[in-house]
Design a protein around this motif. Structure first.
Motif, PDB file in Angstrom:
ATOM      1  N   THR A 129       0.840  -1.207   0.000  1.00 46.60           N
ATOM      2  CA  THR A 129       0.000   0.000   0.000  1.00 46.60           C
ATOM      3  C   THR A 129       0.872   1.253   0.000  1.00 46.60           C
ATOM      4  N   ASN A 130       1.907   1.258   0.833  1.00 47.09           N
ATOM      5  CA  ASN A 130       2.825   2.409   0.867  1.00 47.09           C
ATOM      6  C   ASN A 130       3.521   2.602  -0.474  1.00 47.09           C
ATOM      7  N   ALA A 131       3.802   1.495  -1.175  1.00 49.55           N
ATOM      8  CA  ALA A 131       4.448   1.597  -2.481  1.00 49.55           C
ATOM      9  C   ALA A 131       3.569   2.346  -3.478  1.00 49.55           C
ATOM     10  N   HIS A 132       2.263   2.337  -3.259  1.00 50.14           N
ATOM     11  CA  HIS A 132       1.321   3.090  -4.093  1.00 50.14           C
ATOM     12  C   HIS A 132       1.092   4.503  -3.544  1.00 50.14           C
ATOM     13  N   ASN A 133       1.931   4.915  -2.570  1.00 46.07           N
ATOM     14  CA  ASN A 133       1.738   6.206  -1.884  1.00 46.07           C
ATOM     15  C   ASN A 133       0.390   6.264  -1.173  1.00 46.07           C
ATOM     16  N   LYS A 152     -11.907  -3.193  11.332  1.00 50.06           N
ATOM     17  CA  LYS A 152     -12.072  -2.579  10.018  1.00 50.06           C
ATOM     18  C   LYS A 152     -10.719  -2.100   9.507  1.00 50.06           C
ATOM     19  N   PHE A 153     -10.309  -2.629   8.368  1.00 51.58           N
ATOM     20  CA  PHE A 153      -9.120  -2.158   7.667  1.00 51.58           C
ATOM     21  C   PHE A 153      -9.569  -1.182   6.581  1.00 51.58           C
ATOM     22  N   THR A 154      -8.915  -0.025   6.520  1.00 53.26           N
ATOM     23  CA  THR A 154      -9.229   0.963   5.493  1.00 53.26           C
ATOM     24  C   THR A 154      -7.976   1.219   4.658  1.00 53.26           C
ATOM     25  N   ILE A 155      -8.072   0.943   3.369  1.00 50.23           N
ATOM     26  CA  ILE A 155      -6.962   1.147   2.441  1.00 50.23           C
ATOM     27  C   ILE A 155      -7.326   2.307   1.521  1.00 50.23           C
ATOM     28  N   SER A 156      -6.480   3.314   1.475  1.00 49.64           N
ATOM     29  CA  SER A 156      -6.727   4.474   0.615  1.00 49.64           C
ATOM     30  C   SER A 156      -5.529   4.669  -0.309  1.00 49.64           C
ATOM     31  N   ILE A 157      -5.773   4.627  -1.610  1.00 51.11           N
ATOM     32  CA  ILE A 157      -4.689   4.697  -2.599  1.00 51.11           C
ATOM     33  C   ILE A 157      -5.012   5.765  -3.640  1.00 51.11           C
ATOM     34  N   PRO A 158      -4.212   6.823  -3.714  1.00 55.63           N
ATOM     35  CA  PRO A 158      -4.423   7.803  -4.790  1.00 55.63           C
ATOM     36  C   PRO A 158      -4.118   7.152  -6.142  1.00 55.63           C
ATOM     37  N   ALA A 159      -5.038   7.294  -7.084  1.00 55.44           N
ATOM     38  CA  ALA A 159      -4.855   6.602  -8.360  1.00 55.44           C
ATOM     39  C   ALA A 159      -5.559   7.351  -9.484  1.00 55.44           C
ATOM     40  N   GLU A 160      -4.987   7.237 -10.684  1.00 55.42           N
ATOM     41  CA  GLU A 160      -5.665   7.748 -11.869  1.00 55.42           C
ATOM     42  C   GLU A 160      -6.864   6.855 -12.170  1.00 55.42           C
ATOM     43  N   VAL A 161      -7.888   7.456 -12.758  1.00 55.13           N
ATOM     44  CA  VAL A 161      -9.095   6.688 -13.080  1.00 55.13           C
ATOM     45  C   VAL A 161      -9.499   6.956 -14.521  1.00 55.13           C
ATOM     46  N   THR A 162     -10.252   6.022 -15.067  1.00 54.05           N
ATOM     47  CA  THR A 162     -10.849   6.188 -16.387  1.00 54.05           C
ATOM     48  C   THR A 162     -12.053   5.273 -16.466  1.00 54.05           C
TER      49      THR A 162
END
Length: 358
Positions: A322-326, A340-350
């Motif tokens: 997850t950290n590798a994806h910032n 509860k695990f919460t994963i938040s990953i900034p990512a481009e979308v389309t």
């Protein structure tokens, strides 16, 4: 950090930097000598020597301390621009400065060396402890499934004509479970090696996060638990490293399956919020001790009083990928019970339509 190491390994550079700093400080003090007085200059130079001693070796700092004493005498003690001292008070003050500067530099340098040695010893002890933990875990995690596979194969070979079809099916299931267990542990070790290498690179591409979650659900069948995917229909495609995110979700789900009681329910929700892919994995088990919520992400850490098995790498790998994806991964206990695990990953979308147009 690299500059500090370079300085530590180059004594010539230490002399240049050390003497340069003393000359610069002396020049600045000389410009204000009529305001601050030569007694204050002595304290400033002592401070400079002390700071330099935190980074330089013992012999260079001794030379620098002596140089600072001579500069202080030459530029600041009356008569200036000479090395002579006319009053007993100034002579005593100079002698005290000389002794204090040299001793301060030597002791500070030696203390720094002692701290470095102690730090290295502590790091070695920690590394040894980690290796012992890993070996102890692997001795169980690898030995048990290997023994199961060998035992089942021997039974099939020695009694091939006497075993019923039901017993054969049971033995094949044991071999499959043991093989999957071995495969999981080897994958965890390989993943940890990737994370700790300097050649780790993300392979970004467009992925449907719902397909990734469904793959995890299919690969974690367990009749005693129920896994649900909660998602809206109009989620975009995300530019992520799909296999890594799949392993993040897999490790958390597998952890929930292993450590929640039979009948527990696991809900996986995926959303797109404020430019980030947000994945929440909730269960209705017993949750985690409040004081261990951060420790569970450490390498080889396993909660006390848990069942034997596991290397304690799963959640550590999940955080690393997850950290590798910032991105970030957090853990909290639910007020209704469970975790509860919460994963938040900034990512481009389309969208899928945009992909087809391209």
């Amino acid at each position: 950090m690299e500059h500090v190491k370079k300085l530590e390994n180059n004594q010539s550079l230490q002399y240049i930097i050390g003497l340069g700093c003393i000359f610069l400080v002396s020049l600045i003090c000389y410009l204000f000598i009529n305001i601050i007085g030569y007694h204050v200059v002595a304290l400033i130079l002592l401070l400079a020597v002390s700071v330099l001693a935190m980074f330089l070796e013992t012999f260079p700092i001794v030379i620098i301390a002596i140089a600072s004493a001579l500069i202080w005498n030459f530029l600041f003690i009356q008569p200036r621009s000479t090395l002579s001292i006319t009053t007993p008070e100034d002579a005593l003050l100079f002698l005290m400065y000389f002794v204090v500067a040299v001793m301060n530099g030597v002791f500070t340098s030696r203390i720094r060396k002692a701290e470095a040695v102690a730090r290295q010893r502590k790091e070695k002890e920690k590394t040894l402890q980690l290796y012992n933990t890993l070996l102890n875990s692997l001795s169980h995690e690898l030995k048990t499934p290997i023994s199961t596979i060998i035992g089942a194969v021997d039974t099939l070979k020695m009694n091939s004509g006497k075993i019923s079809e039901d017993n054969k099916t049971e033995l094949y299931s044991e071999i499959e479970l043991a093989g999957n267990r071995l495969h999981r542990q080897v994958n965890n070790l390989l993943s940890m090696s990737r994370l700790e290498s300097n050649f780790f690179r993300l392979q970004l591409d467009w992925y449907d996060i719902k397909e990734i979650v469904n793959t995890v659900i299919v690969n974690n069948p367990k009749e005693s638990h129920k896994i649900n995917l909660l998602s809206s229909e109009d989620l975009p495609l995300f530019k992520i490293d799909g296999p890594l995110i799949e392993q993040v979700i897999h490790n958390i789900v597998h952890n929930a399956l292993e450590y929640t009681p039979a009948g527990s329910e696991i809900n996986i929700s995926v959303n797109f919020e404020a430019g980030s892919l947000v994945i929440q994995i909730c269960d209705n088990g017993r949750g985690f001790p409040e004081d261990k919520l951060e420790q569970v992400f450490e390498k080889f850490y396993r909660l006390p009083d848990t069942a034997t098995g596991g290397t304690g790498l799963g959640l550590s790998i999940a955080r690393g990928f997850t950290n590798a994806h910032n991105g970030t991964i957090t853990l909290e206990n639910l007020s209704s019970g469970g975790a509860k695990f919460t994963i938040s990953i900034p990512a481009e979308v389309t969208t899928l339509n945009m992909m087809q147009d391209e």
